[in-house]
Design a protein around this motif. Structure first.
Motif, mmCIF file in Angstrom:
data_model
loop_
_atom_site.group_PDB
_atom_site.id
_atom_site.type_symbol
_atom_site.label_atom_id
_atom_site.label_comp_id
_atom_site.label_asym_id
_atom_site.label_seq_id
_atom_site.Cartn_x
_atom_site.Cartn_y
_atom_site.Cartn_z
ATOM 1 N N UNK A 247 0.833 -1.203 0.000
ATOM 2 C CA UNK A 247 0.000 0.000 0.000
ATOM 3 C C UNK A 247 0.868 1.253 0.000
ATOM 4 N N UNK A 248 0.349 2.356 -0.526
ATOM 5 C CA UNK A 248 1.174 3.570 -0.626
ATOM 6 C C UNK A 248 1.446 4.182 0.745
ATOM 7 N N UNK A 249 2.667 4.699 0.902
ATOM 8 C CA UNK A 249 3.005 5.423 2.129
ATOM 9 C C UNK A 249 2.180 6.711 2.184
ATOM 10 N N UNK A 250 1.875 7.131 3.383
ATOM 11 C CA UNK A 250 1.007 8.298 3.564
ATOM 12 C C UNK A 250 1.784 9.469 4.148
ATOM 13 N N UNK A 251 1.466 10.685 3.714
ATOM 14 C CA UNK A 251 2.199 11.853 4.224
ATOM 15 C C UNK A 251 1.845 12.130 5.680
ATOM 16 N N UNK A 252 2.780 12.706 6.434
ATOM 17 C CA UNK A 252 2.477 13.062 7.826
ATOM 18 C C UNK A 252 1.562 14.285 7.879
ATOM 19 N N UNK A 253 1.025 14.536 9.039
ATOM 20 C CA UNK A 253 0.219 15.724 9.271
ATOM 21 C C UNK A 253 0.719 16.396 10.540
ATOM 22 N N UNK A 254 0.063 17.473 10.942
ATOM 23 C CA UNK A 254 0.406 18.165 12.176
ATOM 24 C C UNK A 254 -0.812 18.219 13.085
ATOM 25 N N UNK A 255 -0.579 18.063 14.368
ATOM 26 C CA UNK A 255 -1.643 18.176 15.359
ATOM 27 C C UNK A 255 -1.720 19.633 15.795
ATOM 28 N N UNK A 256 -2.932 20.187 15.766
ATOM 29 C CA UNK A 256 -3.123 21.617 16.031
ATOM 30 C C UNK A 256 -4.017 21.820 17.256
ATOM 31 N N UNK A 257 -3.740 22.882 17.987
ATOM 32 C CA UNK A 257 -4.603 23.338 19.076
ATOM 33 C C UNK A 257 -5.237 24.651 18.649
ATOM 34 N N UNK A 258 -6.565 24.678 18.597
ATOM 35 C CA UNK A 258 -7.302 25.881 18.229
ATOM 36 C C UNK A 258 -8.045 26.412 19.443
ATOM 37 N N UNK A 259 -7.985 27.720 19.667
ATOM 38 C CA UNK A 259 -8.758 28.353 20.720
ATOM 39 C C UNK A 259 -8.834 29.849 20.455
ATOM 40 N N UNK A 260 -9.946 30.447 20.882
ATOM 41 C CA UNK A 260 -10.102 31.899 20.779
ATOM 42 C C UNK A 260 -10.071 32.554 22.153
ATOM 43 N N UNK A 261 -9.784 31.796 23.195
ATOM 44 C CA UNK A 261 -9.754 32.354 24.548
ATOM 45 C C UNK A 261 -8.609 33.348 24.679
ATOM 46 N N UNK A 262 -8.873 34.461 25.347
ATOM 47 C CA UNK A 262 -7.853 35.507 25.435
ATOM 48 C C UNK A 262 -7.586 35.985 26.856
ATOM 49 N N UNK A 263 -8.412 35.606 27.839
ATOM 50 C CA UNK A 263 -8.152 36.066 29.202
ATOM 51 C C UNK A 263 -6.911 35.369 29.750
ATOM 52 N N UNK A 264 -6.294 36.007 30.725
ATOM 53 C CA UNK A 264 -5.007 35.543 31.242
ATOM 54 C C UNK A 264 -5.082 34.122 31.793
ATOM 55 N N UNK A 265 -6.131 33.823 32.541
ATOM 56 C CA UNK A 265 -6.250 32.503 33.153
ATOM 57 C C UNK A 265 -6.396 31.414 32.094
ATOM 58 N N UNK A 266 -7.194 31.683 31.078
ATOM 59 C CA UNK A 266 -7.395 30.691 30.021
ATOM 60 C C UNK A 266 -6.137 30.503 29.184
ATOM 61 N N UNK A 267 -5.461 31.600 28.877
ATOM 62 C CA UNK A 267 -4.243 31.484 28.076
ATOM 63 C C UNK A 267 -3.180 30.681 28.831
ATOM 64 N N UNK A 268 -3.123 30.852 30.143
ATOM 65 C CA UNK A 268 -2.167 30.067 30.935
ATOM 66 C C UNK A 268 -2.527 28.581 30.887
ATOM 67 N N UNK A 269 -3.833 28.274 30.938
ATOM 68 C CA UNK A 269 -4.259 26.872 30.850
ATOM 69 C C UNK A 269 -3.916 26.285 29.491
ATOM 70 N N UNK A 270 -4.106 27.064 28.425
ATOM 71 C CA UNK A 270 -3.788 26.591 27.085
ATOM 72 C C UNK A 270 -2.284 26.355 26.924
ATOM 73 N N UNK A 271 -1.490 27.233 27.496
ATOM 74 C CA UNK A 271 -0.034 27.060 27.434
ATOM 75 C C UNK A 271 0.380 25.780 28.156
ATOM 76 N N UNK A 272 -0.236 25.511 29.299
ATOM 77 C CA UNK A 272 0.037 24.279 30.039
ATOM 78 C C UNK A 272 -0.379 23.064 29.228
ATOM 79 N N UNK A 273 -1.534 23.155 28.582
ATOM 80 C CA UNK A 273 -2.047 22.061 27.766
ATOM 81 C C UNK A 273 -1.092 21.739 26.623
ATOM 82 N N UNK A 274 -0.634 22.772 25.916
ATOM 83 C CA UNK A 274 0.280 22.562 24.796
ATOM 84 C C UNK A 274 1.599 21.966 25.265
ATOM 85 N N UNK A 275 2.106 22.462 26.385
ATOM 86 C CA UNK A 275 3.373 21.953 26.912
ATOM 87 C C UNK A 275 3.260 20.485 27.301
#
Length: 303
Positions: A247-275
């Protein structure tokens, strides 16, 4: 109506309690000049001299002595209000596409809880299209999906690699179409895979159409068909058959995190999540597992 500066009120109370501009500056981590400016601003606001200062003595004026107790009450109310905001339990909803899988989920939840025990974390595993629709309607805070050509506004968490998987005893006869299991509508990953089959002139047919990635995984685990999975989350009991069946080899992809949260507490949580996701992410293995019984999970962490 006069609006008082909280920092200036705190400066006045600190000077009054320590009876020294030098000690007050040290306690507040600033300079004598800075606290003098704040005190003068407060005195202009209230219209009275609050501190009497001589080369040998710092003391409250009559108006300052009268103002000291209300000033302390104001600072205490301010501190209670700030503490109430920081300690309030907050809901954080996270969607993870089923094709991305959730082997990292225990790590993500543990790190989010350690970062902010007052978060009530809701995790939803669903097809990427449904998650994106929910996300675009503002009903979920953040989603983890594979990169889509139409969505380039996220944070890259890491690469992912794909392969063709089937059970060890899956039978395919030369010349027959490859029997595929697909979700309905077919996901972007499988669309890429079928285009690769067409380019390699390999015939295929959709033997199984399921509602969602879990149904597809069940069909492949049952030996009904083959399908494409991330090597991190291939169904239990399956093996990669890319080379076995040519079977043909398949190209890789990238895992993305999407969010529109902008308050300080939420952005800190998102940074922790990504890390946490990046730290848990490992090079692709030959097989993985899809977490069972986690199609929709609501977790109240720290309660």
């Amino acid at each position: 109506m006069t609006t008082l500066d909280i920092d200036a009120v705190k400066t006045f109370v600190t000077i009054a309690e320590l009876r020294s501009f030098t000690r007050a500056a040290d306690a507040l981590g600033t300079t004598q000049g800075a606290i003098s400016v704040k005190l003068k601003r407060l005195e202009r606001q209230v219209g009275h001299r609050l501190i009497e200062r001589t080369p040998r003595l710092v003391r409250l004026s009559a108006q300052g002595a009268e103002f000291l107790a209300p000033a302390r009450e104001l600072l205490a109310a301010h501190d209670r209000a700030v503490a109430g905001l920081s300690s309030a339990r907050r809901r954080f909803s996270l969607g993870i596409a089923t094709h991305v899988g959730a082997p990292e989920l225990p790590t993500l939840l543990a790190r989010l809880n350690a970062h902010d025990p007052m978060l009530t974390i809701e995790v939803r595993l669903d097809d990427a299209r449904d998650l994106l629709d929910t996300f675009d309607r503002g009903m979920i805070d953040a989603v983890i999906i594979f990169r889509d050509d139409d969505r380039r506004d996220g944070v890259v968490l890491g690469p992912d690699h794909f392969g063709w998987f089937a059970t060890p005893d899956f039978l395919h006869r030369d010349g027959e179409p490859f029997r595929l299991a697909a979700s309905s509508p077919a996901c972007g990953i499988l669309n890429t895979a079928t285009r690769a089959l067409d380019a390699a002139a390999l015939p295929w047919t959709e033997t199984f159409l399921g509602c969602g990635a879990f149904a597809v995984a069940d069909a492949v685990s049952a030996g009904l068909a083959i399908s494409v999975f991330s090597r991190r989350v291939a169904p239990p009991g399956t093996i990669e058959v890319t080379e076995k069946f040519g079977l043909p080899a398949l190209p890789p992809s990238e895992i993305m995190l999407l969010s529109t949260l902008s308050d300080t507490r939420s952005r800190a949580a998102l940074k922790t999540l990504a890390s946490a996701f990046r730290e848990h992410h490992r090079p692709p293995a030959s097989a993985g597992s899809i977490a069972e019984n986690t199609r929709t999970v609501a977790v109240a962490v720290g309660s």
